[in-house]
Design a protein around this motif. Structure first.
Motif, mmCIF file in Angstrom:
data_model
loop_
_atom_site.group_PDB
_atom_site.id
_atom_site.type_symbol
_atom_site.label_atom_id
_atom_site.label_comp_id
_atom_site.label_asym_id
_atom_site.label_seq_id
_atom_site.Cartn_x
_atom_site.Cartn_y
_atom_site.Cartn_z
ATOM 1 N N ASP A 50 47.135 45.029 91.259
ATOM 2 C CA ASP A 50 47.234 43.664 90.745
ATOM 3 C C ASP A 50 46.685 43.554 89.323
ATOM 4 O O ASP A 50 45.682 44.193 88.976
ATOM 5 C CB ASP A 50 46.462 42.693 91.643
ATOM 6 N N ASN A 51 47.361 42.719 88.527
ATOM 7 C CA ASN A 51 46.862 42.323 87.201
ATOM 8 C C ASN A 51 46.598 43.503 86.267
ATOM 9 O O ASN A 51 45.585 43.547 85.558
ATOM 10 C CB ASN A 51 45.586 41.475 87.350
ATOM 11 N N ASP A 53 47.359 45.669 82.957
ATOM 12 C CA ASP A 53 47.952 45.632 81.622
ATOM 13 C C ASP A 53 48.592 46.993 81.371
ATOM 14 O O ASP A 53 47.876 47.993 81.214
ATOM 15 C CB ASP A 53 46.890 45.359 80.552
ATOM 16 N N SER A 77 51.779 40.907 89.592
ATOM 17 C CA SER A 77 51.268 40.095 88.476
ATOM 18 C C SER A 77 50.768 40.929 87.290
ATOM 19 O O SER A 77 49.637 40.745 86.820
ATOM 20 C CB SER A 77 50.143 39.172 88.961
ATOM 21 N N PRO A 78 51.590 41.829 86.771
ATOM 22 C CA PRO A 78 51.172 42.629 85.625
ATOM 23 C C PRO A 78 51.413 41.902 84.303
ATOM 24 O O PRO A 78 52.080 40.860 84.255
ATOM 25 C CB PRO A 78 52.099 43.851 85.718
ATOM 26 N N SER A 79 50.870 42.464 83.237
ATOM 27 C CA SER A 79 51.227 42.076 81.871
ATOM 28 C C SER A 79 51.802 43.314 81.191
ATOM 29 O O SER A 79 51.208 44.396 81.260
ATOM 30 C CB SER A 79 49.997 41.591 81.098
ATOM 31 N N LEU A 103 56.550 36.438 84.181
ATOM 32 C CA LEU A 103 55.614 37.514 83.851
ATOM 33 C C LEU A 103 55.599 37.740 82.345
ATOM 34 O O LEU A 103 56.642 37.842 81.709
ATOM 35 C CB LEU A 103 56.004 38.796 84.579
#
Length: 204
Positions: A50-51, A53, A77-79, A103
């Motif tokens: 999760d999350n 970068d 939920s990546p960037s 996203l």
């Protein structure tokens, strides 16, 4: 287990085959077994999916590994950062896919611009076989080269992945840094693909 230069070939084979078909890469489309081992390695190195970068670097136009990984990570939920020359930027369809899911992503042609804001640096090679014009390949073949001197201010948890083989995009002096995880990534590929075959044979 099927690798084929035409996009959609594995799906077509699975529609008519009487046994399971493992897609080992269909042209510039997808590479799902690579994605599974990439997810495993990310979880192993970061302790989470999760999350994240994630900065994808190199051939984002033809690179089937980044296309598959982008879609898989979209559930967590990546960037995204896309680092590529204009000729090899991420195709519009994948950017629209991220937009539909809300996203975030950003684009650059400078490898160092977002290097210090990255958890996973996913390097790829520029694949000569994807180019119909050798002149175009010559323009971009060595566009990025990551070396140890560029890693002085990166996050402690940052890890470098690469589907291998590499050419000039990662210098050998990176291999002995704590950030290099591409050899472990390759080892994980053996275990993950063993698990896939075992699963298809009915082992649980």
């Amino acid at each position: 287990v099927m690798r084929h230069p035409l996009e959609g070939s594995a799906r077509y084979a699975s529609d008519i085959a009487s046994v399971p078909v493992i897609n080992a890469g269909d042209g510039a489309n997808q590479h799902p077994t690579q994605t599974l081992l990439d997810l495993y390695t990310i979880k192993e190195t970061q302790g989470r999916l999760d999350n994240i970068d994630i900065n994808m670097v190199g051939d984002l136009k033809y690179g089937r590994t980044v296309h598959s990984l982008l879609q898989a990570l979209s559930h967590f939920s990546p960037s995204f950062t896309f680092t590529a020359p204009p000729e090899l930027e991420m195709p519009q369809e994948y950017k629209e896919f991220l937009g539909e899911k809300g996203l975030p992503y950003r684009e650059t042609s400078d490898l160092e611009e977002y290097l210090n804001d990255t958890d996973i640096l996913y390097m790829t090679r520029i694949q000569q076989e994807r180019f119909t014009d050798p002149v175009e390949y010559e323009k971009v073949k060595n566009v990025y080269s990551l070396d140890k001197s560029m890693l002085g201010s990166v996050r402690d948890n940052m890890r470098i992945l690469h589907p291998l083989p590499r050419l000039q995009e990662i210098a050998q002096d990176v291999d002995d840094t704590p950030y290099a995880s591409y050899f472990k990534q390759a080892e994980n590929g053996m275990y993950v693909r063993m698990a896939i075959i075992s699963y298809l044979l009915g082992k649980r």
